[in-house]
Design an enzyme around this catalytic site. Structure first.
Site: not given
Lengths: 406, 401
Positions: B143, B176, B171-173
């Site tokens: 991230d 996703a 960014v990760d979320i």
């Protein structure tokens, strides 16, 4: 190749960002998105624009979420406008709206009313805090939700105080939530024959995207602090540092990578240092580890360090500004940057951001230019069975605006 | 009535956050997600940022938040018998999800071609930092790295702080969420075409996409965004965050129509007649002095005082809440955003886990059970795909599971 939402019609009453961003994703996957605008148009058409684009009612932000949509500009408060909208909805699969809660019910197109017109409709209502409840009427713009949701309390340093994420992250994440909700509901309709009412809230989305931090807080009581540039893992080997000519980020959170980081930094002298050996010690000694790395990185340029660390397999990146981020050859051929055709009557090459993914077949891509205000009014009315004389009359009465382009 | 993805089976090889959360969204909507983990350690998220009682069980709160409703099996992907177990799993599956570094699944022998050979219409979703191909495809990506590389940090913070990282894994979320939407779209497409699809989701692409308005401004107009602090993208001095006597307050007043209301709320009616406040252009041009004079006023009273005054005048404003304050809002309980997930371990019987950003009239997202222990459902799942107790014991003795 067939795209996922070919043959799906979306009647899109949304304005500004969260809603149009959601329907942009549908349009890039082939849906026929009919953008229903007031005669003065979606205010996003004229926000954050230079005079040139403002005069065209085509701001860059609008261009980035408009590709492939069709626009009809009509007076929803007129009897004829209501009838046109009823006919539109009768042939639609999805209705999306992001008025303040209660507004569309007064216009006659709340969920119950729409369901009478089209029983299996997927109806998506987007708002700040949800359609009901004590905060339903509260003002909801991206900054308010960043403040109210606790998001700002996580970003910044003790010196800076709470800092806003520098772009409209709640708006766009809410658009993604709505897009997922709509795609899910369409899939469910295929299997059950039923429509669904979807109540999407910006505040819920903000809570949802902070899930790891919030789950940790709720289960352990831990209060998140303003972390500045340290990672939520709180290890000294994960942070952003100044170099001789800029800034760079390093994310080392495993025992395996710590020695590789030190090798890449030319600090073999520290490889056996127990401060670097385990996660707890990298947390306990975060401050002194941070200083070691800071001293080292200041002696060289960003690109050199990034190259050396990457050669060791260490996750790192330069802190890029947008021009540099967008110039990256890695973006070539991906869906992240798109070139939709220019809007009708405008001679310009348009580059806009696209989506976060590509597919082997049926990949998201612009199906057409962003619409001028009311550009497709006559075409859509004809599809709904209105004759030329009726269309002329509706235009003359001010029920629809064709935008001088028809 | 049925949730959308009931009877949809997802084989989830993903770790940490960007991948697992993608599948979790579908799991909350009814999908049967089988999480494959390496024997011994499992998903590293099980131990990241863990403290206290949950650490011993390899159930970090962030892991619990990111994996509800899933079933977990362990399988050593390098074991000679892994292929045979996975072949049976994938033959019955609808979706394969993985977020290894590009090339790893191919080396292991479990890439898209392999999956399609077992299940013609499989949807195969790969999540990575920079995409499956290209000059940077091989780079590790977290991230923080993507926040830096994508330009996110270059717009967050103020000139004195320098570039600041967004304080959660944005960014990760959002990657996703992008992957969740891509998978849902591909499932819908499969209904119509009978075809599977290969999906290549990249964190960098997702990061650029969520910055949509400022990226398009740069691409269309050449306008390079800078560290904006807490000011609004509009540049108007009447939209910012200020310290009050006891906290911080965000106000967004950006229209001529609302100017008199703001001035009344601040007790400075006379400002409404001044040229500095009269137009968008003036509020941008005089931004610095406007921000100072509003700040001086706001510092004199409490957040609650100002919120009440601004609300009376209809000016959009919000308190800067910390997490406890934000989570205590009755509105959240009304919405059910924080789900009480049943768990055998917790004394109270449930765990509070943040859900998704929407509710539905029927069959909305819902957590039925907590995230799985490492390998908790190995026997159950292997039983379902035709292994009997002796087979399972043999696989276990052999170190495959």
């Amino acid at each position: 190749m067939t795209k996922a939402f070919e043959g799906i019609r979306v009647v899109d009453f949304t304005q500004v960002l969260s809603g149009p961003y959601a329907t942009a994703h549908m349009a890039m996957l082939g849906a026929d998105v009919v953008k229903v605008e007031a005669p003065e148009g979606d205010q996003w058409r004229t926000m954050l624009a230079t005079d040139e684009w403002l005069a065209r009612e085509m701001s860059p932000g609008f261009l980035a979420v408009g590709s492939g949509k069709r626009s009809i500009a009509l007076d929803l408060k007129s009897e004829a406008g209501v009838e046109i909208t009823r006919r539109l909805i009768a042939g639609a699969d999805v209705v999306v709206q992001n008025f303040r809660p209660g507004v569309i019910e007064r216009l006659g197109f709340g969920w119950e009313a729409v369901r009478e017109i089209k029983p299996d409709i997927v109806y998506c209502a987007i708002s700040g805090f949800g359609q009901t409840g004590p905060l339903a009427a509260s003002p909801a713009y991206d900054g308010a939700i960043q403040a109210a949701s606790g998001m700002m309390s996580l970003t910044g340093t003790p010196e800076s105080g709470p800092i806003r994420t520098g772009f409209m992250t709640v708006d766009t994440a809410t658009g993604l939530t709505a897009a997922l909700a709509i795609a899910t509901a369409l899939f469910r309709r295929e299997r059950t024959g039923e429509g669904q009412y979807l109540d999407v809230a910006m505040n819920d989305t903000a809570i949802s995207i902070m899930s790891p931090v919030i789950a940790n807080h709720l289960m352990t009581g831990a209060m998140p602090e303003l972390l500045g540039n340290t990672s939520p893992a709180r290890q000294g080997t994960s942070n952003t540092w100044a170099t001789r000519d800029g800034h760079m980020t390093i994310s080392v959170v495993t025992d395996r990578l710590a020695p590789r980081l030190l090798k890449g930094l030319g600090r073999e002298d520290l490889i056996d240092d127990p401060r670097y050996a385990t996660e707890p010690s990298r947390i306990e000694h975060a401050a002194s580890i941070h200083r070691d790395i800071a001293e080292t990185l200041l002696t060289g340029d960003t690109d050199v360090w990034v190259g050396r660390l990457r050669a060791e397999g260490v996750p790192t990146a330069p802190v890029n500004d947008l021009p540099r981020a967008l110039a990256d050859p890695q973006l070539d051929g991906r869906g992240a940057l798109m070139r939709p055709p220019p809007p009708t009557g405008i001679d310009a090459e348009i580059h806009v951001p696209g989506t976060g993914w590509i597919a082997d077949v049926g990949s998201p891509a612009p199906e057409g230019p962003s619409p001028r205000l009311g550009e497709h009014g006559a075409e859509i009315l004809a599809e709904l069975g209105y004759g030329n004389a009726e269309i002329d009359e509706l235009r003359a009465r001010g029920v629809i605006r064709i935008g001088g382009l028809a | 009535m049925a949730r959308a993805f009931e009877n949809v089976r997802i084989i989830d090889f993903a770790q940490v956050l960007a991948g697992p959360w993608a599948a979790t969204q579908l799991a909350l909507l009814g999908a049967d997600v089988i999480k494959i983990e390496q024997p011994g350690n499992g998903d590293m998220m099980r131990r990241l940022t863990t403290e206290g009682e949950w650490a011993e069980r390899d159930l970090a709160p962030a892991f619990l938040g990111a994996n509800p409703n899933k079933r977990a099996i362990t399988l050593d992907l390098k074991h000679p018998r892994a292929g045979e177990v996975l072949a049976r799993l994938v033959a019955d599956a609808d979706v394969v999800l993985e977020n290894f570094r590009p090339g790893v699944m191919k080396r292991l022998g479990f890439d898209y071609e392999w999956a399609r050979g077992l299940c013609e219409d499989i949807i195969y979703c790969s999540v990575s930092g920079y995409g499956q191909e290209g000059p940077m495809a091989h780079l590790p990506a977290y991230d923080g790295a993507i926040q830096a590389a994508s330009g996110i940090m270059s717009v967050t913070g103020d000139p004195s702080s320098g570039p600041v990282r967004v304080g959660f894994m944005v960014v990760d979320i959002t990657t996703a969420m992008t992957a969740g939407f891509a998978i849902a779209s591909a499932l819908y497409r499969r209904q119509a075409t009978g075809e599977g699809q290969r999906l290549d989701v990249a964190m960098t692409d997702a990061a650029l996409q969520i910055m949509n308005p400022i990226v398009s401004r740069y691409l269309v107009d050449g306008d390079v965004p800078t560290l904006i602090g807490n000011r609004s993208q509009t540049g108007q001095g009447t939209a910012d965050t200020w310290a009050t006597r006891d906290g911080h307050l965000s106000i967004a007043m950006i229209t001529d129509r609302m100017t008199p209301a703001l001035c009344r709320a601040l007790g400075r009616d006379e400002w409404a007649g001044e040229a500095r406040y009269a137009s968008t252009e003036a509020r941008v041009a005089h931004s610095a002095e406007i921000r100072v004079e509003i700040g001086e006023l706001l510092a004199g009273e409490s957040t609650a005082h100002w919120l009440a005054r601004l609300a009376e005048e209809g000016v959009p404003a919000a308190p800067v809440a910390d997490l406890p304050a934000a989570l205590a809002e009755e509105q959240l309980a009304h919405r059910g955003v924080i789900m009480d997930v049943p768990t055998p371990e917790a004394a109270a019987g449930t765990l509070p886990i943040p859900g998704l950003g929407f509710i539905a009239d029927a069959d909305g997202p819902r957590a039925d059970r907590r995230a799985p222990l490492l390998g908790e459902h190995t026997d159950e799942v292997l039983g379902e795909i035709g292994y009997d107790a002796d087979d399972i014991a043999a696989l276990r003795a052999d170190g495959a599971i």
